[in-house]
Design an enzyme around this catalytic site. Structure first.
Site, PDB file in Angstrom:
ATOM      1  NE  ARG A 154      -1.153   2.438   2.982  1.00 43.04           N
ATOM      2  CZ  ARG A 154      -0.587   3.517   3.506  1.00 43.04           C
ATOM      3  NH1 ARG A 154      -0.449   4.631   2.809  1.00 43.04           N
ATOM      4  NH2 ARG A 154      -0.104   3.484   4.740  1.00 43.04           N
ATOM      5  CB  CYS A 182       2.553  10.430   1.354  1.00 35.07           C
ATOM      6  SG  CYS A 182       0.892  11.082   1.216  1.00 35.07           S
ATOM      7  CG  HIS A 229       4.094   4.855   9.190  1.00 25.94           C
ATOM      8  ND1 HIS A 229       3.273   3.935   8.550  1.00 25.94           N
ATOM      9  CD2 HIS A 229       4.560   5.651   8.205  1.00 25.94           C
ATOM     10  CE1 HIS A 229       3.252   4.175   7.250  1.00 25.94           C
ATOM     11  NE2 HIS A 229       4.023   5.223   7.009  1.00 25.94           N
TER      12      HIS A 229
HETATM   13  P1  HMG Z   1     -12.875  14.203  -2.804  1.00 31.27           P
HETATM   14  O1  HMG Z   1     -12.580  14.448  -4.253  1.00 31.27           O
HETATM   15  O2  HMG Z   1     -12.977  15.389  -1.904  1.00 31.27           O
HETATM   16  O3  HMG Z   1     -14.123  13.232  -2.606  1.00 31.27           O
HETATM   17  O4  HMG Z   1     -11.741  13.238  -2.257  1.00 31.27           O
HETATM   18  P2  HMG Z   1     -15.660  13.353  -2.867  1.00 31.27           P
HETATM   19  O5  HMG Z   1     -16.300  12.663  -1.719  1.00 31.27           O
HETATM   20  O6  HMG Z   1     -16.044  14.769  -3.195  1.00 31.27           O
HETATM   21  O7  HMG Z   1     -15.838  12.449  -4.173  1.00 31.27           O
HETATM   22  C1  HMG Z   1     -15.308  12.843  -5.430  1.00 31.27           C
HETATM   23  C2  HMG Z   1     -15.307  11.640  -6.359  1.00 31.27           C
HETATM   24  O8  HMG Z   1     -14.451  10.609  -5.827  1.00 31.27           O
HETATM   25  C3  HMG Z   1     -16.662  11.007  -6.559  1.00 31.27           C
HETATM   26  O9  HMG Z   1     -16.683  10.467  -7.881  1.00 31.27           O
HETATM   27  C4  HMG Z   1     -16.641   9.863  -5.580  1.00 31.27           C
HETATM   28  O10 HMG Z   1     -17.501   8.814  -5.963  1.00 31.27           O
HETATM   29  C5  HMG Z   1     -15.194   9.407  -5.659  1.00 31.27           C
HETATM   30  P3  HMG Z   1     -17.367  11.251  -9.110  1.00 31.27           P
HETATM   31  O11 HMG Z   1     -18.792  11.470  -8.655  1.00 31.27           O
HETATM   32  O12 HMG Z   1     -16.583  12.524  -9.269  1.00 31.27           O
HETATM   33  O13 HMG Z   1     -17.205  10.306 -10.235  1.00 31.27           O
HETATM   34  N1  HMG Z   1     -14.742   8.729  -4.431  1.00 31.27           N
HETATM   35  C6  HMG Z   1     -14.274   7.463  -4.384  1.00 31.27           C
HETATM   36  N2  HMG Z   1     -14.107   6.532  -5.332  1.00 31.27           N
HETATM   37  C7  HMG Z   1     -13.629   5.335  -4.935  1.00 31.27           C
HETATM   38  N3  HMG Z   1     -13.296   5.046  -3.652  1.00 31.27           N
HETATM   39  C8  HMG Z   1     -13.463   5.940  -2.679  1.00 31.27           C
HETATM   40  C9  HMG Z   1     -13.970   7.215  -3.039  1.00 31.27           C
HETATM   41  N4  HMG Z   1     -14.247   8.320  -2.326  1.00 31.27           N
HETATM   42  C10 HMG Z   1     -14.728   9.229  -3.188  1.00 31.27           C
HETATM   43  N5  HMG Z   1     -13.129   5.650  -1.425  1.00 31.27           N
HETATM   44  C11 HMG Z   1     -10.934  11.525  -0.785  1.00 31.27           C
HETATM   45  C12 HMG Z   1     -11.728  12.814  -0.901  1.00 31.27           C
HETATM   46  C13 HMG Z   1     -10.639  11.306   0.687  1.00 31.27           C
HETATM   47  C14 HMG Z   1     -11.784  10.384  -1.330  1.00 31.27           C
HETATM   48  C15 HMG Z   1      -9.627  11.657  -1.600  1.00 31.27           C
HETATM   49  O14 HMG Z   1      -8.973  12.815  -1.183  1.00 31.27           O
HETATM   50  C16 HMG Z   1      -8.707  10.479  -1.441  1.00 31.27           C
HETATM   51  O15 HMG Z   1      -9.015   9.369  -1.863  1.00 31.27           O
HETATM   52  N6  HMG Z   1      -7.521  10.718  -0.861  1.00 31.27           N
HETATM   53  C17 HMG Z   1      -6.549   9.648  -0.627  1.00 31.27           C
HETATM   54  C18 HMG Z   1      -5.153  10.178  -0.716  1.00 31.27           C
HETATM   55  C19 HMG Z   1      -4.196   9.067  -0.360  1.00 31.27           C
HETATM   56  O16 HMG Z   1      -4.458   7.901  -0.579  1.00 31.27           O
HETATM   57  N7  HMG Z   1      -3.048   9.441   0.212  1.00 31.27           N
HETATM   58  C20 HMG Z   1      -2.057   8.494   0.612  1.00 31.27           C
HETATM   59  C21 HMG Z   1      -2.452   7.695   1.807  1.00 31.27           C
HETATM   60  S1  HMG Z   1      -2.122   8.462   3.374  1.00 31.27           S
HETATM   61  C22 HMG Z   1      -0.438   8.126   3.651  1.00 31.27           C
HETATM   62  O17 HMG Z   1       0.223   7.632   2.808  1.00 31.27           O
HETATM   63  C23 HMG Z   1       0.132   8.387   5.003  1.00 31.27           C
HETATM   64  C24 HMG Z   1       0.324   7.119   5.821  1.00 31.27           C
HETATM   65  O18 HMG Z   1       1.134   6.168   5.158  1.00 31.27           O
HETATM   66  C25 HMG Z   1       0.964   7.442   7.169  1.00 31.27           C
HETATM   67  C26 HMG Z   1       2.197   8.337   7.050  1.00 31.27           C
HETATM   68  O19 HMG Z   1       3.141   7.999   6.322  1.00 31.27           O
HETATM   69  O20 HMG Z   1       2.182   9.363   7.716  1.00 31.27           O
HETATM   70  C27 HMG Z   1      -1.037   6.457   6.104  1.00 31.27           C
HETATM   71 MG    MG Z   2       3.479   6.353   5.114  1.00 34.35          MG
END
Ligand code: HMG
Ligand code: MG
Length: 299
Positions: free
Chosen positions: A15, A240, A207
């Protein structure tokens, strides 16, 4: 020096490791990665992420990956979910552990999830509620615990507040992420102490990203405080997409090597892990981020 006798490693390579890869990794390779990792003795392998595919195209095949893996008894396969929609997609393919994520820095959380911290916690409330009813375990992540690419310093009180909120909502474990890898051991220890005054130590994980080469030193400082769950990514992959300048995670191979050298049990077969990391770096077409794997290859 008091260290835990055993550490549970949460492998986040499939992931966190892959989410930042720009070239698409074939679905079959992602499935093989998870299966190879679960065969090394790791007890937790974060398999994929059901975030918006528009935000993280690399993991758009999350459902196929999860449906394709061979689940071993005794191994947990959490998946990242940002909201109820992600939870439902994960449940549809049989996920029984999920992870939610927010940050200690408001600016970072907006870039990462298009929401403020409190808003993201509100989004998780129905996820936690459904999970409780479904018997699904939920892990929580707090990002930017030792610094933010947009805000700079992050107050310890903010880290503790967010960690406490996730724990109070029902997350069985809260992982404290130095997303951009800027922390140093004394800062990591102070951060953990501040959080542990609000959340019991057995419910905490650490982490680290290795941007400045501090990840192992930070882990050791935190083990001395009593933490016994550590996240890492095979081959040191990852970063990220919303954390400018962040390099890979701490390599799992290097973590296992250090822990075994300290007499701390992990249950992980280091040889099998090194083979998996070397195989993955072949798939990604670049040198491994693990010092152990590099050393073994040149020996
Ligand atoms: P948004 O654009 O504000 O969402 O994103 P929305 O609710 O307005 O929806 C917009 C569109 O996205 C819609 O589709 C939804 O259906 C779709 P449309 O009508 O335009 O066709 N949608 C989805 N589709 C599939 N699966 C879903 C989903 N949710 C909405 N779950 C959102 C908000 C949170 C969804 C977006 O910002 C997002 O997915 N962000 C993820 C970013 C990410 O993955 N970052 C990396 C992970 S965090 C990390 O790495 C840190 C960590 O490792 C710890 C560390 O290192 O510190 C954990
Ligand atoms: Mg991370």
């Amino acid at each position: 020096m008091a260290l835990p006798s055993a550490v549970r490693i949460v492998e986040v390579g499939p992931r966190d490791g892959l989410q930042n890869e720009s070239a698409m990794v074939p679905t079959a390779a992602k499935i093989e990665l998870v299966d190879r990792l679960s065969a090394t003795g790791l007890r937790t392998v974060e398999a994929t992420s059901f975030v918006s595919p528009k935000w993280v195209p690399q993991l758009a095949d999350a459902a196929e990956v999860f449906a394709g893996i061979t689940r071993r008894p005794g191994v947990a396969y959490p998946v990242l979910v940002p909201n109820l929609q992600g939870y439902e997609r994960a449940r549809a393919v049989g996920a029984d552990e999920v992870a939610v994520f927010t940050a200690a820095s408001e600016a970072f959380n907006r870039r990462n999830t298009n929401a403020g911290i409190d808003e993201s916690l509100e989004r998780f409330a129905p996820v936690l509620e459904r999970a409780r009813a479904d018997g699904v375990q939920v892990r929580g992540y707090v990002s930017t615990v030792l610094g933010c690419p947009y805000q700079g310093e992050v107050p310890l009180a903010d880290v503790a507040r967010v960690a406490r909120a996730l724990h109070a909502m029902g997350c069985y474990e809260v992982s404290l992420g130095d997303t951009i890898g800027v922390g140093t051991p004394a800062k990591a220890r102070d951060m953990l102490r501040a959080v542990a005054s609000e959340v019991p130590m057995p419910a905490l994980a650490i982490h680290f990203h290795d941007t400045y080469g501090q990840a192992l030193a930070n882990v050791l400082a935190c083990l001395e405080e009593g933490v016994a769950v550590v996240d890492a990514a095979v081959s040191g992959t990852g970063g990220c997409p919303y954390a400018r300048g962040a390099s890979g995670n701490l390599a799992t191979e290097d973590l296992v090597y250090m822990l075994h050298g300290l007499g701390v049990a992990t249950g992980v077969d280091l040889d099998a892990l090194v083979d998996t990391g070397a195989w993955l770096s072949g798939i990604l077409g670049r040198a491994t981020g693990s010092r152990v794997t590099r050393a073994r290859a040149s020996a």
